[in-house]
Design an enzyme around this catalytic site. Structure first.
Site, PDB file in Angstrom:
ATOM      1  N   TYR A  72       0.841  -1.209   0.000  1.00 11.69           N
ATOM      2  CA  TYR A  72       0.000   0.000   0.000  1.00 11.69           C
ATOM      3  C   TYR A  72       0.882   1.268   0.000  1.00 11.69           C
ATOM      4  CZ  TYR A  72      -3.825   3.085   1.567  1.00 11.69           C
ATOM      5  OH  TYR A  72      -4.760   4.082   1.685  1.00 11.69           O
ATOM      6  N   ALA A 109       3.959   1.570  -1.051  1.00  7.75           N
ATOM      7  CA  ALA A 109       4.626   1.698  -2.357  1.00  7.75           C
ATOM      8  C   ALA A 109       3.652   2.249  -3.387  1.00  7.75           C
ATOM      9  CB  ALA A 109       5.158   0.339  -2.805  1.00  7.75           C
ATOM     10  N   SER A 110       2.390   1.770  -3.340  1.00 15.17           N
ATOM     11  CA  SER A 110       1.404   2.246  -4.327  1.00 15.17           C
ATOM     12  C   SER A 110       1.127   3.735  -4.134  1.00 15.17           C
ATOM     13  CB  SER A 110       0.096   1.441  -4.229  1.00 15.17           C
ATOM     14  OG  SER A 110      -0.645   1.781  -3.068  1.00 15.17           O
TER      15      SER A 110
END
Ligand code: NAP
Length: 248
Positions: free
Chosen positions: A156, A158-159
């Protein structure tokens, strides 16, 4: 009226509930026509009924934003319904939490696909319409987790860090065409996404928030409304936290 959006057309992904629905409500209250996109068809129908019942002109389209064809079709459907697209709110998002050593490849990939690739495919399709119109607003819902990381949320975080990098790059690409691109980074907001946290986790998190409470979806919606408005015309490439002071 501040943040006037009369006759503006706003496409909101993940618009059937939570922050997306509150954002639709607020943009609608400022006069925007609403086009909701979500994977949850029944949720969409109910949300559109509520909004139309309040005299907000609302249409909806069922699509998975992580599929580039469906993202393009969502934008096409919005333009065919309302003849234009002025505001894109990239709000659809998911979590699949696990400590990194135990995280399944599928959970890493699905979070990146929906939160990051989905936002990109929607922005790409919307940008073509907005560039032709030489005007537009793209507002991406990131997260404070994309700024500060969070144990158990490597996928999450990284996104959402990706969404922030994408926001700044698109802001630079689209500025000369009159399109602004910004991100809002909510902290912990009371929605179904945070309902699943245990009482212990919620108590521990609360201690880290200077304002000592969770945020409400409408408190994120107000900031999206501001960024969508004429009042925010000179703001692009920015990330605005709405987090009770968690990140400072
Ligand atoms: P939510 O209540 O879970 O709502 C998200 C909506 O997006 C749901 O209706 C969901 O449908 C839909 N969605 C999921 N995947 C989709 C896809 N592939 N295509 C289209 N729609 C999809 O979440 P929320 O709390 O309102 O969060 C909204 C956004 O804010 C997310 O980007 C989230 O990461 C971000 N955010 C939330 C918080 C928080 O504390 N709540 C904090 C920071 C950032 P289904 O349920 O049917 O999948």
């Amino acid at each position: 009226m501040a943040f006037e959006l009369t006759d503006q057309v706003a496409l909101i992904t993940g618009g059937s509930r939570g922050i997306g629905f509150s954002t639709a409500e607020f943009l609608g209250s400022r006069g925007a026509k609403l086009f909701l996109v979500d994977v949850d068809e029944e949720g969409l129908r109910q949300a559109a009924n509520v909004l139309n019942g309040r005299n907000r002109e609302t249409a909806f389209f069922t699509a998975d934003v992580a599929d580039p064809d469906q993202a393009q079709k969502s934008v096409d459907a919005c333009v065919s319904q309302f003849e234009k697209l002025d505001i894109l709110v990239n709000n659809a998002g998911i979590t699949r939490d696990a400590l990194a050593v135990r995280m399944k490849a599928g959970d890493w990939e699905s979070v990146l696909r929906v939160n990051l690739s989905g936002s990109f495919y929607m922005a790409q399709a919307a940008a073509k319409v907005m560039m032709r119109a030489r005007a537009g607003r793209i507002i991406n819902i990131a997260s404070v987790v994309g700024l500060m990381g969070n144990a158990g949320q490597a996928n999450y975080a990284a996104s959402k860090a990706g969404v922030i990098g994408m926001t700044k790059s698109l802001a630079k690409e689209l500025a000369s065409r009159g399109v602004t691109v910004n991100a809002v980074a909510p902290g912990f907001i009371e929605t179904r996404m945070t309902e699943v946290l245990s009482e212990d986790t919620r108590d521990a998190l609360l201690k880290t928030i200077p304002l000592k409470r969770y945020g409400k979806p409408e408190e994120v919606a107000f900031v999206v409304g501001f960024l969508a408005s004429q009042e925010a015309a000179y703001i692009t490439g920015q990330v605005i936290p709405v987090d009770g002071g968690l990140v400072m």
